[in-house]
Design an enzyme around this catalytic site. Structure first.
Site, PDB file in Angstrom:
ATOM      1  N   LYS A  82      13.417  15.865  22.875  1.00 53.03           N
ATOM      2  CA  LYS A  82      13.640  15.094  24.090  1.00 53.03           C
ATOM      3  C   LYS A  82      14.838  15.698  24.758  1.00 53.03           C
ATOM      4  O   LYS A  82      15.929  15.639  24.232  1.00 53.03           O
ATOM      5  CB  LYS A  82      13.964  13.657  23.718  1.00 53.03           C
ATOM      6  CG  LYS A  82      12.834  12.747  23.927  1.00 53.03           C
ATOM      7  CD  LYS A  82      13.217  11.316  23.787  1.00 53.03           C
ATOM      8  CE  LYS A  82      13.230  10.653  25.135  1.00 53.03           C
ATOM      9  NZ  LYS A  82      12.113  10.952  25.974  1.00 53.03           N
ATOM     10  N   TYR A  96      13.770  -4.829  40.006  1.00 53.20           N
ATOM     11  CA  TYR A  96      14.704  -3.816  39.509  1.00 53.20           C
ATOM     12  C   TYR A  96      14.427  -2.524  40.268  1.00 53.20           C
ATOM     13  O   TYR A  96      13.283  -2.060  40.307  1.00 53.20           O
ATOM     14  CB  TYR A  96      14.372  -3.666  38.035  1.00 53.20           C
ATOM     15  CG  TYR A  96      15.039  -2.593  37.234  1.00 53.20           C
ATOM     16  CD1 TYR A  96      16.419  -2.551  37.106  1.00 53.20           C
ATOM     17  CD2 TYR A  96      14.268  -1.658  36.541  1.00 53.20           C
ATOM     18  CE1 TYR A  96      17.008  -1.599  36.299  1.00 53.20           C
ATOM     19  CE2 TYR A  96      14.861  -0.710  35.735  1.00 53.20           C
ATOM     20  CZ  TYR A  96      16.236  -0.678  35.621  1.00 53.20           C
ATOM     21  OH  TYR A  96      16.815   0.263  34.819  1.00 53.20           O
ATOM     22  N   HIS A 120      14.751   6.859  25.539  1.00 57.23           N
ATOM     23  CA  HIS A 120      13.592   6.126  25.034  1.00 57.23           C
ATOM     24  C   HIS A 120      12.907   6.987  23.989  1.00 57.23           C
ATOM     25  O   HIS A 120      12.295   7.991  24.328  1.00 57.23           O
ATOM     26  CB  HIS A 120      12.608   5.826  26.157  1.00 57.23           C
ATOM     27  CG  HIS A 120      13.138   4.829  27.140  1.00 57.23           C
ATOM     28  ND1 HIS A 120      13.751   5.202  28.296  1.00 57.23           N
ATOM     29  CD2 HIS A 120      13.151   3.481  27.122  1.00 57.23           C
ATOM     30  CE1 HIS A 120      14.123   4.119  28.961  1.00 57.23           C
ATOM     31  NE2 HIS A 120      13.779   3.054  28.268  1.00 57.23           N
ATOM     32  N   ASP A 177      17.512  10.851  28.768  1.00 57.36           N
ATOM     33  CA  ASP A 177      16.616   9.721  28.531  1.00 57.36           C
ATOM     34  C   ASP A 177      16.582   9.390  27.048  1.00 57.36           C
ATOM     35  O   ASP A 177      16.307  10.244  26.223  1.00 57.36           O
ATOM     36  CB  ASP A 177      15.220  10.078  29.034  1.00 57.36           C
ATOM     37  CG  ASP A 177      14.209   9.038  28.613  1.00 57.36           C
ATOM     38  OD1 ASP A 177      14.568   7.851  28.588  1.00 57.36           O
ATOM     39  OD2 ASP A 177      13.062   9.415  28.304  1.00 57.36           O
ATOM     40  N   TYR A 233      13.481  -6.860  25.945  1.00 57.95           N
ATOM     41  CA  TYR A 233      12.524  -6.053  26.707  1.00 57.95           C
ATOM     42  C   TYR A 233      12.341  -4.665  26.116  1.00 57.95           C
ATOM     43  O   TYR A 233      11.228  -4.207  25.894  1.00 57.95           O
ATOM     44  CB  TYR A 233      12.981  -5.932  28.162  1.00 57.95           C
ATOM     45  CG  TYR A 233      12.014  -5.148  29.014  1.00 57.95           C
ATOM     46  CD1 TYR A 233      10.868  -5.752  29.503  1.00 57.95           C
ATOM     47  CD2 TYR A 233      12.213  -3.794  29.288  1.00 57.95           C
ATOM     48  CE1 TYR A 233       9.952  -5.035  30.257  1.00 57.95           C
ATOM     49  CE2 TYR A 233      11.304  -3.070  30.036  1.00 57.95           C
ATOM     50  CZ  TYR A 233      10.179  -3.697  30.519  1.00 57.95           C
ATOM     51  OH  TYR A 233       9.264  -2.978  31.252  1.00 57.95           O
ATOM     52  N   HIS A 234      13.455  -4.012  25.852  1.00 60.22           N
ATOM     53  CA  HIS A 234      13.369  -2.617  25.405  1.00 60.22           C
ATOM     54  C   HIS A 234      12.784  -2.515  24.002  1.00 60.22           C
ATOM     55  O   HIS A 234      12.205  -1.506  23.639  1.00 60.22           O
ATOM     56  CB  HIS A 234      14.739  -1.968  25.482  1.00 60.22           C
ATOM     57  CG  HIS A 234      15.423  -2.267  26.784  1.00 60.22           C
ATOM     58  ND1 HIS A 234      16.171  -3.401  26.966  1.00 60.22           N
ATOM     59  CD2 HIS A 234      15.398  -1.625  27.952  1.00 60.22           C
ATOM     60  CE1 HIS A 234      16.597  -3.442  28.212  1.00 60.22           C
ATOM     61  NE2 HIS A 234      16.150  -2.371  28.839  1.00 60.22           N
TER      62      HIS A 234
END
Ligand SMILES: Nc1nc2c(ncn2[C@@H]2O[C@H](COP(=O)(O)OP(=O)(O)OP(=O)(O)O)[C@@H](O)[C@H]2O)c(=O)[nH]1
Ligand SMILES: [Mg+2]
Lengths: 712, 328
Positions: free
Chosen positions: A589, A79, A595, A593, A233-234
């Site tokens: 944040k 990736y 996350h 992004d 995955y996340h």
């Protein structure tokens, strides 16, 4: 106790060796809540459904293909993407020449969220965590010299799927490649975005429709293309343990199947094109078993829909080694971690794999670190001789038993979700998010106590960290370059055609019609990613996340009177006594992004330690964060940054605070920040920087010390 | 770092966000020096208060209060109002710290130049929500916010306290959960000026309508506590912004009916008396617990009662007698 005399004898001998302690004392309770014994025997296999099966045959526990790697090894699919399309294209060419087999494109956060590079909200994000794409012109540069009829291309895109997938299709058209020749995967997994990564644009309803539209278009026109990559995955990266990852991912899958069926498709037209994406962490055997269990369960779950094509219930997956397990400290250790995780993915039977670069906790991969990462897989594939045997761990007492335990535990959660009315409803109820966050907070607490060892972080720490390798930086000029190109495109295209195409798209959004199909003319006419997203936003609106935070999970993992924790609580109480209120912290944040794991874990842990913690909405600009800090009158702002935006966003926050009178509010920073940037941040006025892996008691101690000094 | 009272007063009157925020911090502080300063400031600001709308909103966790305020507040600023929101957050862990996440659900309002949102932890505050929220509300009014909205979770005592300081008390409900399930006590319905069934959207519209009728019937059974107003039951969707305007019209109508009949000024006078009674009780309590002899004897007596060495009555008598002796 077993009836088996041999096992009894062993237990006696073992107990003697342990000076009388029973062998049960060796049991290990995994974070998933699975009890793992010190020894497994043939007895543990009795009655298990998942044994005695064949690869390539239902229920696919041993692998979806009949010959697996003995026939053809997994696809090495790294990736990558950063900066401009031109830079990324050059990087791809190098990687392909060095043995990589498929492409996997990372887009920057502005693109994910459907903003053009000239949008004021995204100034800090352009080209940072992926490549900046504003129009089909960028797409064409990205794939320049890469024949799209031959190369399988995977694209990690969920929010702005329509303009990006349409851009890829049109770029191919202009290479002379027809739709049916295209092969690859688009992530297109929106449900998990609401759960963890937050790179959505529209509310769940319209987003699910977009997915069905893409499935419908591709099943008709792009038969070799995987229309979705259902991603756990996340979730793992957000802190989910392996059972949660399995359960939530498969439940997402079931939800997509239901949505497609509801839109009138036949299960066998789309189900064979569903693919999965799992994250592989450091629990070596657990994640081998997880992949096997996931295949078994998916077959079970899909059977309910009575597919005729066996491929419809066959789970094929891509895997990626865990980015979260990588440390900023003593970073070469990450090569070893990634190798172990890659082995785990391979022994679990993945179809393709991405191995992380060792420097990912520090910066973007360089040519050097990308080479090591790629070679990790090539060496396993070509030197270690592991490919000759299919599912080499099949029949292992431990692996089979563990596979069964994961099946059982995950099934319970899947049933619970079904009880809530499916995954979309479950997400609305907040249940999955809470579970993941709870799992994350507990893990952090175990690490902070040294119960989960991380070499170089909480054990065998280096006295002296120094970085002796190059760190990649995205030049600040990327944004200017992109803006210049947007201007150029807008000046040279036919405005009337663009407007009509965008109006048609808005119309399709309102009145029905396939959105991917409707977007193609707009892309051909050079409408930008932002314009196409806006055309649909006009009807769908932009989704606003609900942030919920759990409390108590962090401190409950600590022993009742753990000294460090008690000491910090005493200090926050002292602060309250002296200052008339608790130390108040705003965690924010900024940038695009999404996350939010670090930010959530910190909020809930700090509250447990006696801070009052304000959490800001996601995707803040520095001005907005400053306003909130002032209004809530906090003592300190903690800015979390994972996507390389820290050098612009955090100084901008400090400047803004000064401007509106909040110069006495302390600013600390945390996240993936290269040590080389620390001094830059200190000079800008940041009072402390906490890199990845900083135990929370350490950062809390430092923050409190700063406050105690200031408010003596 | 404290400034003189006049600096705070001028700051607030000049609509300075920072000074308003710092004044609220003083009000919320547990330090006597801060509280005294805050009292002075509030007294000086008092003449500048009282003209706006005071709206209380309650409902169980997750009913959609914050989302409702996001929608409602933005609508009001578009109509030219300035909106202050006081969100009282009960969440607190054993350590006493809180997570204050309200603004994450008021994303647009949080950055709206005509809005001011202040989430407050309610944990461990002497006198609870009452004193602080009321004074904060007054200060916000003085800072030119003509609509003050107080969000409180309807599961404790705080909501009746809030009801006794606002003009209009709105109870937010969701369909499909019975009263018991919603944890809403009868008493809350009795003080409601309107009940709103939120989340009337998607496949929930019908259920919301059914719930509306049920609550309407239930309300008819209760004695209306105003001769001029019978509380309506409405539905809305905070996410889809439907029914929000209607609620504001209802609030305007309520104000008109109560003002015309003179009930509004009576209500505020009544609230002033309630407020005085509250302050008296609160003051007595504080006075009692801060008495040095009480402070010294309390832990021991508690232990004795716990171990059944002393009776509760005897222990309380002993403690109360300290005050009599000390103030003779
Ligand atoms: N469908 C729908 N969902 C809503 C609506 N209003 C709120 N929600 C959702 O309900 C959840 C809770 O909303 P909040 O606004 O946080 O509720 P709250 O009452 O303020 O919750 P607490 O502050 O925790 O007590 C969120 O997921 C909202 O998106 C609505 O009108 N329709
Ligand atoms: Mg709320």
């Amino acid at each position: 106790m077993s009836e088996n005399p041999k096992l009894q004898k062993w237990a006696e001998l073992a107990s003697k060796q342990m000076k009388g302690k029973s062998v049960d004392s060796l049991d290990w309770m995994t974070p998933e809540g699975i009890k793992v014994k010190a020894l497994y025997t043939a007895e543990d296999l009795e009655g298990l459904e998942n044994i005695n099966t064949m690869p390539g045959m239902a229920p696919y526990t041993r692998g979806p293909m009949t010959t697996m790697y003995a026939g053809r090894p997994w696809t090495i699919r790294q990736y990558a993407g950063f900066s401009t399309a031109k830079e990324s294209n050059a990087f791809y060419h190098k990687a392909l020449a060095a043995g990589q087999k498929g492409l996997s494109v990372a887009f920057d956060l502005a693109t994910h969220r459907g903003y053009d590079s000239d949008h004021p909200r995204v100034a800090g994000d352009i080209g940072k965590a992926g490549v900046a794409i504003d129009s089909v012109e960028d797409m064409k540069i990205l794939f320049d010299g890469i024949p799209l009829n031959e190369m399988s291309v995977s694209m990690t895109m969920n929010g702005a799927v329509i303009p990006i997938l349409a851009g890829y299709i049109v770029a191919a058209e202009e290479q002379g490649v027809s739709h049916d020749q295209l092969s690859g995967t688009i992530q297109n997994d929106i449900l998990k975005e609401y759960l963890t990564r937050n790179t959505y644009i529209y509310p769940p309803g319209p987003s699910m429709r977009i997915i069905s539209d893409i499935m419908a278009f591709c099943s008709k026109n792009m038969p070799k293309y995987n229309t979705i990559s259902i991603s756990g995955y996340h979730m793992m990266e957000a802190g989910a343990n392996s059972v949660l990852q399995t359960a939530f991912t498969l439940a997402d899958g079931v939800e997509y199947v239901r949505a497609a069926l509801k839109s009138g498709m036949d299960v066998d037209t789309f189900a064979p094109r569903l693919s999965f994406f799992f994250g592989i962490g450091m629990n070596f055997f657990m994640d081998i078993a997880m992949l096997r269990a996931a295949r078994f369960l998916w077959h079970r779950l899909m059977s309910e829909f009575k597919p005729k094509n066996p491929k419809s219930s066959m789970l094929r997956t891509h895997c990626q080694t865990s980015g979260w397990s990588l440390t900023e400290q003593d970073p070469y250790n990450n090569v070893i971690r990634t190798t172990l995780e890659a082995m785990s993915a391979v022994l679990g039977g993945t179809q393709s794999l991405h191995t992380n670069s060792f420097d990912e906790a520090i910066g973007l991969p360089t040519d050097f670190s990308a080479r090591i990462a790629r070679n990790t897989q090539i060496i396993i594939q070509e030197e270690s001789q592991v490919c000759h045997v299919i599912d080499p761990l099949g029949g292992s007492y431990y692996i089979e038993s563990l596979t069964n335990s994961i099946v059982e535990e995950a099934q319970k959660i899947i049933d619970e979700i079904a009880g809530l009315g499916g995954m979309a409803k479950a997400i609305e109820s907040g249940m999955p998010k809470m579970r993941v966050e709870e799992s994350a907070a507990r893990k952090q607490a175990r690490i902070d106590q040294g119960l989960d060892v991380i070499v170089g972080v909480n054990k065998y720490k280096l006295a002296d960290e120094k970085i002796d390798f190059e760190v990649r930086e995205v030049p600040a000029t990327v944004r200017d370059e992109q803006i210049a190109r947007i201007k150029e495109i807008k000046a040279s295209r036919d405005q009337a055609t663009v407007k009509k195409a965008l109006d048609d798209l808005t119309n399709a959004a309102k009145n029905g019609g396939n959105l991917l199909e409707a977007a193609l003319p707009a892309v051909r006419a050079r409408a930008t990613v932002g314009e196409i997203s806006d055309a649909m936003e006009a009807v769908f609106g932009r989704f606003v996340a609900t942030t919920r935070c759990i409390s108590g999970a962090y401190s409950s993992e600590f022993k009742a009177n753990d000294d460090t924790i008690t000491a910090i609580k005493e200090r926050t109480n002292k602060f309250l006594e002296k200052q008339g209120r608790r130390p108040r912290l705003l965690v924010t944040k900024m940038g695009q992004d999404g996350h939010d794991r670090g930010f959530k874990v910190i909020a809930s842990a700090y509250a447990d330690l006696g801070f009052d913690v304000d959490i800001s909405p996601m995707f803040q600009t520095p001005e907005e964060a400053a306003k909130m800090a002032i209004e809530n009158d906090v003592h300190v702002v903690g800015a979390s940054s994972l996507a390389a935006g820290h050098k612009s966003l955090i100084p901008a926050l400090i400047k803004e605070l000064k401007k509106i009178g909040g110069e006495d509010i302390l600013v600390v920073a945390g996240g993936v920040i290269p040590p080389a940037d620390y001094d830059f941040l200190f000079e800008a006025g940041v009072k402390a920087v906490f890199g990845p892996g900083t135990p929370i008691p350490v950062s809390a101690d430092k923050t409190l010390s700063l406050l105690e000094e200031k408010y003596r | 770092m404290l400034k003189s009272p006049h600096e705070y007063v001028d700051g607030v009157l000049n609509r300075d966000r920072l000074m308003l925020a710092r004044t609220i911090t003083l009000i919320e502080s547990t330090l006597p020096a801060h509280q005294e300063l805050a009292r002075t400031i509030v007294d000086l600001l008092l003449p500048h208060t009282g003209k706006g709308f005071r709206i209380g909103i309650t409902g169980v966790p997750g009913a959609g209060k914050s989302t409702y305020i996001e929608s409602f507040g933005n609508m009001l600023t578009e109509l030219g109002h300035r909106v202050a929101v006081l969100a009282i957050d009960p969440s607190s862990s054993r350590s006493g710290g809180s997570i204050l996440g309200d603004k994450t659900r008021m994303e647009r309002l949080a950055v709206n130049a005509n809005a001011f949102i202040r989430p407050s932890p309610s944990s461990g505050t002497l006198g609870g929500v009452g004193r602080k929220t009321r004074e904060t509300m007054l200060v916000c009014e003085a800072a030119g916010y003509d609509v003050v909205i107080i969000e409180t979770v309807g599961v404790g005592q705080s909501e009746t306290t809030v009801a006794s300081m606002v003009d209009f008390f709105l109870v937010l409900m969701i369909a499909g959960a019975g009263d018991e399930l919603q944890g809403i006590k009868k008493g809350v319905l009795e003080v409601a000026d309107a009940i709103v069934i939120n989340k009337a959207d998607g496949d929930n519209i019908l259920r919301a309508e059914i719930a509306r009728k049920e609550y309407q019937t239930a309300l008819h059974m209760l004695m209306p506590n105003s001769p001029n107003w019978s509380p309506p039951v409405l539905t809305c969707s905070s996410l889809e912004h439907t029914g929000i305007g209607k609620i504001w019209e209802t609030i305007l109508d309520h104000r008109k009916k109560l003002s015309d009949s003179g009930e509004m000024s009576k209500k505020r006078k009544h609230q002033a008396l309630d407020w005085m009674a509250f302050l008296l009780e609160d003051g007595l309590r504080q006075w009692f617990y801060s008495d040095p002899q009480v402070k010294a004897a309390l832990p021991g007596l508690r232990a004795e009662v716990e171990n059944e060495k002393t009776s509760p009555t005897a222990a309380a008598d002993t403690l109360l007698r300290f005050l009599q002796v000390n103030n003779r």
